[in-house]
Design a protein around this motif. Structure first.
Motif, PDB file in Angstrom:
ATOM      1  N   ALA A  97      -1.745  25.005  47.175  1.00 29.73           N
ATOM      2  CA  ALA A  97      -1.390  26.021  46.175  1.00 29.73           C
ATOM      3  C   ALA A  97      -0.283  26.930  46.687  1.00 29.73           C
ATOM      4  O   ALA A  97       0.638  27.294  45.940  1.00 29.73           O
ATOM      5  CB  ALA A  97      -2.629  26.830  45.806  1.00 29.73           C
ATOM      6  N   LEU A  98      -0.351  27.300  47.943  1.00 27.42           N
ATOM      7  CA  LEU A  98       0.686  28.158  48.513  1.00 27.42           C
ATOM      8  C   LEU A  98       2.016  27.423  48.576  1.00 27.42           C
ATOM      9  O   LEU A  98       3.070  27.991  48.273  1.00 27.42           O
ATOM     10  CB  LEU A  98       0.263  28.640  49.905  1.00 27.42           C
ATOM     11  CG  LEU A  98       1.265  29.541  50.629  1.00 27.42           C
ATOM     12  CD1 LEU A  98       1.590  30.797  49.813  1.00 27.42           C
ATOM     13  CD2 LEU A  98       0.720  29.937  52.012  1.00 27.42           C
ATOM     14  N   TYR A  99       1.962  26.172  48.954  1.00 30.45           N
ATOM     15  CA  TYR A  99       3.176  25.353  48.989  1.00 30.45           C
ATOM     16  C   TYR A  99       3.840  25.342  47.614  1.00 30.45           C
ATOM     17  O   TYR A  99       5.053  25.549  47.477  1.00 30.45           O
ATOM     18  CB  TYR A  99       2.814  23.928  49.417  1.00 30.45           C
ATOM     19  CG  TYR A  99       3.994  23.033  49.729  1.00 30.45           C
ATOM     20  CD1 TYR A  99       4.254  22.622  51.035  1.00 30.45           C
ATOM     21  CD2 TYR A  99       4.850  22.589  48.724  1.00 30.45           C
ATOM     22  CE1 TYR A  99       5.329  21.802  51.331  1.00 30.45           C
ATOM     23  CE2 TYR A  99       5.930  21.776  49.004  1.00 30.45           C
ATOM     24  CZ  TYR A  99       6.161  21.382  50.310  1.00 30.45           C
ATOM     25  OH  TYR A  99       7.233  20.567  50.588  1.00 30.45           O
ATOM     26  N   ALA A 100       3.046  25.115  46.595  1.00 27.74           N
ATOM     27  CA  ALA A 100       3.589  25.035  45.235  1.00 27.74           C
ATOM     28  C   ALA A 100       4.196  26.368  44.794  1.00 27.74           C
ATOM     29  O   ALA A 100       5.268  26.403  44.170  1.00 27.74           O
ATOM     30  CB  ALA A 100       2.490  24.603  44.268  1.00 27.74           C
ATOM     31  N   ALA A 177      -3.644  43.353  52.767  1.00 29.20           N
ATOM     32  CA  ALA A 177      -3.504  44.259  51.626  1.00 29.20           C
ATOM     33  C   ALA A 177      -3.451  43.478  50.316  1.00 29.20           C
ATOM     34  O   ALA A 177      -4.039  43.889  49.308  1.00 29.20           O
ATOM     35  CB  ALA A 177      -2.241  45.113  51.788  1.00 29.20           C
ATOM     36  N   ALA A 178      -2.762  42.350  50.338  1.00 31.53           N
ATOM     37  CA  ALA A 178      -2.670  41.541  49.120  1.00 31.53           C
ATOM     38  C   ALA A 178      -4.028  40.964  48.741  1.00 31.53           C
ATOM     39  O   ALA A 178      -4.380  40.896  47.555  1.00 31.53           O
ATOM     40  CB  ALA A 178      -1.652  40.419  49.314  1.00 31.53           C
ATOM     41  N   GLY A 182      -5.941  41.649  45.395  1.00 32.48           N
ATOM     42  CA  GLY A 182      -6.004  40.523  44.471  1.00 32.48           C
ATOM     43  C   GLY A 182      -7.324  39.794  44.391  1.00 32.48           C
ATOM     44  O   GLY A 182      -7.459  38.860  43.586  1.00 32.48           O
ATOM     45  N   THR A 183      -8.281  40.203  45.212  1.00 31.33           N
ATOM     46  CA  THR A 183      -9.592  39.556  45.172  1.00 31.33           C
ATOM     47  C   THR A 183     -10.680  40.623  45.297  1.00 31.33           C
ATOM     48  O   THR A 183     -10.392  41.804  45.528  1.00 31.33           O
ATOM     49  CB  THR A 183      -9.775  38.554  46.337  1.00 31.33           C
ATOM     50  OG1 THR A 183     -10.012  39.277  47.554  1.00 31.33           O
ATOM     51  CG2 THR A 183      -8.563  37.655  46.499  1.00 31.33           C
ATOM     52  N   GLN A 258      -2.119  32.854  45.861  1.00 29.12           N
ATOM     53  CA  GLN A 258      -1.264  33.824  45.169  1.00 29.12           C
ATOM     54  C   GLN A 258      -1.148  35.114  45.997  1.00 29.12           C
ATOM     55  O   GLN A 258      -0.063  35.704  46.106  1.00 29.12           O
ATOM     56  CB  GLN A 258      -1.843  34.132  43.785  1.00 29.12           C
ATOM     57  CG  GLN A 258      -1.062  35.168  42.983  1.00 29.12           C
ATOM     58  CD  GLN A 258       0.301  34.669  42.524  1.00 29.12           C
ATOM     59  OE1 GLN A 258       0.468  33.475  42.244  1.00 29.12           O
ATOM     60  NE2 GLN A 258       1.276  35.561  42.452  1.00 29.12           N
ATOM     61  N   CYS A 259      -2.241  35.519  46.590  1.00 25.74           N
ATOM     62  CA  CYS A 259      -2.210  36.703  47.463  1.00 25.74           C
ATOM     63  C   CYS A 259      -1.287  36.468  48.653  1.00 25.74           C
ATOM     64  O   CYS A 259      -0.501  37.350  49.032  1.00 25.74           O
ATOM     65  CB  CYS A 259      -3.613  37.040  47.955  1.00 25.74           C
ATOM     66  SG  CYS A 259      -4.772  37.530  46.670  1.00 25.74           S
TER      67      CYS A 259
END
Ligand SMILES: [Zn+2]
Length: 285
Positions: A97-100, A177-178, A182-183, A258-259
Motif C-alpha cells: 500500500a505504501l509503495y502504491a 504523529a501521523a 490517522g488511527t 497512508q499515515c
C-alpha cells in the motif's frame, strides 16, 4: 521483530551530504555494472500481491523521484511473529500500500529492499537499498507479546550517538504523529519513538525518545547500515485482539500506509502536489 540480530559490524556513518550523493553514485554504479538492481527491485511484481499494484512504469521511477526504500520486514522462510494475524502478511500488505501511494504521488521512486516472499538478510536488504540510492528507509514490522493486553504503535530510530540520529529521530516523530492523528492506535512510550540497544550478549534495552544516554554499541542492523535516514516501525501487536481487529486487514494496512506516506511528505516538507522534489528539503536536525 524477533529475527533481528544486532549489528556486529562497524557502524556505517552517513550525513545529509552523503545521503544526497549516494543516489547518484549508486545509479552510476548500477548503470556501469549493467545490473540495474534498483530497477529489479522496483519493477518485480510482488509475489504475494496483485501485480497490478506495481505497474511496469515503476521501472523508470527511481530515476525521477526521491528514492524511498520500503522494507517488508518478513517473508519467505522468515514469517515473523504470529498471533491473531501473521506479521509477514501484514507487513507485505502495508508495504504494498505504501509503495502504491508513493508511486501514485509522482514525486517519489519507491523501491523494495526485497521481494515480499523473499528471505533476505539484513545486510542484503541494506545493500539493496544503498544500490537503489535510497534517501529514506521505512522498515515495516508488527509487534507481539505473551500478554494479550500489550497493544499499540511504536517505531525505532537510530539512537543518540549514531551519525544520522537526528534525521532518523525527526522522521520517527513525523511517523508517530501521523499514526496518532490517522488511527486510534495507542501510541506507546513518550511519543511513539524509541531506541533499541543490544548488549554484547544480545540482550535488548528500549529507551524513550528523550533519553539521550548511550546504552550500547548495537542497534537494529538495518537502520545502522542502510546509510540514509530511516525508521523501523512496529505498527501494532499481532497478539492484541483490539489491534488485530482494527488493523489486521488489507484495509487496516492501507490506513497505516497512508499515515506513513503523509509522514514522509511531512518529513521532507512536501506539502502540495507541485512542491519541488529535491532531497535538499530535508529539515535540519
Ligand atoms: Zn518483525
Amino acid at each position: 521483530m524477533s529475527v533481528y540480530r544486532p549489528n556486529r559490524k562497524t557502524r556505517r556513518r552517513f550525513s545529509p551530504r552523503f545521503k544526497l550523493l549516494c543516489g547518484g553514485a549508486a545509479a552510476v554504479l548500477a548503470l556501469a555494472a549493467g545490473i540495474g538492481l534498483a530497477i529489479y527491485t522496483a519493477s518485480r511484481p510482488p509475489s504475494v500481491l496483485s501485480a497490478a499494484s506495481v505497474p511496469p512504469e515503476a521501472a523508470d521511477a527511481e530515476e525521477e523521484g526521491i528514492v524511498v526504500a520500503i522494507d517488508p520486514g518478513h517473508g519467505g522462510s522468515d514469517q515473523g511473529a504470529s498471533g491473531l494475524v501473521d506479521e509477514s502478511e501484514i507487513t507485505a500488505w502495508t508495504a504494498q500500500a505504501l509503495y502504491a501511494l508513493l508511486e501514485a504521488d509522482g514525486r517519489f521512486a519507491p523501491v523494495l529492499t526485497k521481494d515480499y516472499s523473499e528471505t533476505a538478510s539484513v545486510d542484503d536488504r541494506a545493500e539493496a537499498a544503498g544500490l537503489a540510492g535510497a534517501e529514506l528507509l521505512v522498515s515495516i514490522h508488527c509487534n507481539s507479546d505473551a500478554s494479550p493486553d500489550s497493544s499499540g504503535f511504536e517505531c525505532y530510530a537510530l539512537p543518540p550517538g549514531w551519525d544520522g540520529h537526528e534525521e532518523s529521530a525527526a522522521m520517527g516523530v513525523c511517523v508517530a504523529a501521523a499514526v496518532e492523528t490517522g488511527t486510534d492506535l495507542r501510541i506507546r512510550g513518550e511519543n511513539g519513538v524509541r531506541y533499541m540497544y543490544f548488549s554484547a550478549a544480545g540482550e535488548r534495552r528500549v529507551a524513550e525518545y528523550s533519553d539521550q544516554s548511550a546504552y550500547g554499541a548495537e542497534t537494529f542492523g538495518l537502520l545502522d547500515r542502510v546509510g540514509c535516514p530511516g525508521v523501523l516501525i512496529e505498527q501494532f501487536f499481532v497478539t492484541s485482539s483490539s489491534d488485530a481487529a482494527r488493523y489486521g486487514s488489507q484495509e487496516g494496512c492501507a490506513q497505516l500506509a497512508q499515515c506513513y506516506y503523509e509522514a514522509i511528505c511531512s518529513y521532507l516538507r512536501l506539502d502540495g502536489e507541485d512542491t519541488a522534489s529535491s532531497g535538499d528539503q530535508i529539515p535540519p536536525p
